[in-house]
Scaffold this motif. Structure first.
Motif, PDB file in Angstrom:
ATOM      1  N   TRP A  71       0.756  -1.240  -0.135  1.00  0.00           N
ATOM      2  CA  TRP A  71      -0.165   0.068   0.192  1.00  0.00           C
ATOM      3  C   TRP A  71       1.043   1.338  -0.026  1.00  0.00           C
ATOM      4  O   TRP A  71       0.305   2.287  -0.459  1.00  0.00           O
ATOM      5  N   MET A  72       2.059   1.150   0.750  1.00  0.00           N
ATOM      6  CA  MET A  72       2.818   2.344   0.537  1.00  0.00           C
ATOM      7  C   MET A  72       4.168   2.221  -0.368  1.00  0.00           C
ATOM      8  O   MET A  72       5.082   2.936  -0.169  1.00  0.00           O
ATOM      9  N   GLY A  73       4.336   0.978  -0.906  1.00  0.00           N
ATOM     10  CA  GLY A  73       5.435   0.692  -1.912  1.00  0.00           C
ATOM     11  C   GLY A  73       6.478   0.060  -0.920  1.00  0.00           C
ATOM     12  O   GLY A  73       6.160  -0.624   0.385  1.00  0.00           O
ATOM     13  N   THR A  74       7.681  -0.128  -1.555  1.00  0.00           N
ATOM     14  CA  THR A  74       8.599  -0.818  -1.093  1.00  0.00           C
ATOM     15  C   THR A  74       9.964   0.225  -0.960  1.00  0.00           C
ATOM     16  O   THR A  74      10.216   1.061  -1.799  1.00  0.00           O
ATOM     17  N   ASP A  75      10.893  -0.363  -0.325  1.00  0.00           N
ATOM     18  CA  ASP A  75      12.298   0.369  -0.180  1.00  0.00           C
ATOM     19  C   ASP A  75      13.252  -0.307  -0.845  1.00  0.00           C
ATOM     20  O   ASP A  75      13.115  -1.178  -1.610  1.00  0.00           O
ATOM     21  N   GLU A  76      14.593   0.184  -0.798  1.00  0.00           N
ATOM     22  CA  GLU A  76      15.601  -0.480  -1.455  1.00  0.00           C
ATOM     23  C   GLU A  76      16.036  -1.967  -1.455  1.00  0.00           C
ATOM     24  O   GLU A  76      16.579  -2.472  -2.215  1.00  0.00           O
ATOM     25  N   LEU A  77      15.659  -2.477  -0.410  1.00  0.00           N
ATOM     26  CA  LEU A  77      15.707  -3.757  -0.010  1.00  0.00           C
ATOM     27  C   LEU A  77      14.394  -4.688  -0.342  1.00  0.00           C
ATOM     28  O   LEU A  77      14.322  -5.761   0.057  1.00  0.00           O
TER      29      LEU A  77
END
Length: 148
Positions: A71-77
């Motif tokens: 719902w809020m996306g994902t980070d670099e990992l």
């Protein structure tokens, strides 16, 4: 001799309480603030039941935009940001409650001590607190961060 009844104090307290409640519910910003705090508390309390592990990595799902799965996306990992925010809210609320509790207990102790021990000790404690209140909070935070 006064003509007050023994229950006059109880009536006065009841009137003050109802006036305070009326003022609170008449203030929209107060209602919004309490509502936001309640929502944040519910998210922190019940959120971990509905989100996945915040440290679970999926490198193929890096930097995804918000969608149905994240719902809020994902980070670099490839970690889900919503689950990280929900679990972080628990830590933030717990640390804020501990900080308020420590400040309340230390402030009460210092205030009671300076009130009970009149004279130089009381004046010294009050001067110390005045000195702490005179220092801007941001300057104190920068100094402590630089020191650590």
């Amino acid at each position: 001799m006064t003509s007050e009844t023994p229950d006059a104090g109880v009536v006065s307290i009841g009137r003050r309480r109802s006036r305070w409640i009326g003022q609170f519910f008449g203030n929209r910003m107060a209602i919004v603030g309490v509502g936001l705090l309640a929502i944040l508390g519910l998210i922190a309390l019940l959120g971990p039941l509905f989100v996945e592990d915040p440290n679970q990595q999926n490198v193929q799902a890096r930097f995804l935009t918000p969608g149905r799965d994240h719902w809020m996306g994902t980070d670099e990992l490839g970690r889900d940001l919503l689950s990280r925010f929900v679990h972080g809210a628990r830590i933030s609320i717990a640390s804020a409650l501990v900080a308020v509790g420590v400040g309340l207990s230390l402030g009460t102790m210092i205030g009671l001590t300076s009130g009970y021990l009149e004279g130089r000790i009381g004046l010294g404690l009050m001067a110390f607190i005045d000195l702490l209140l005179a220092i801007p909070a941001i300057l104190l935070a920068i100094t402590m961060a630089a020191r650590l």
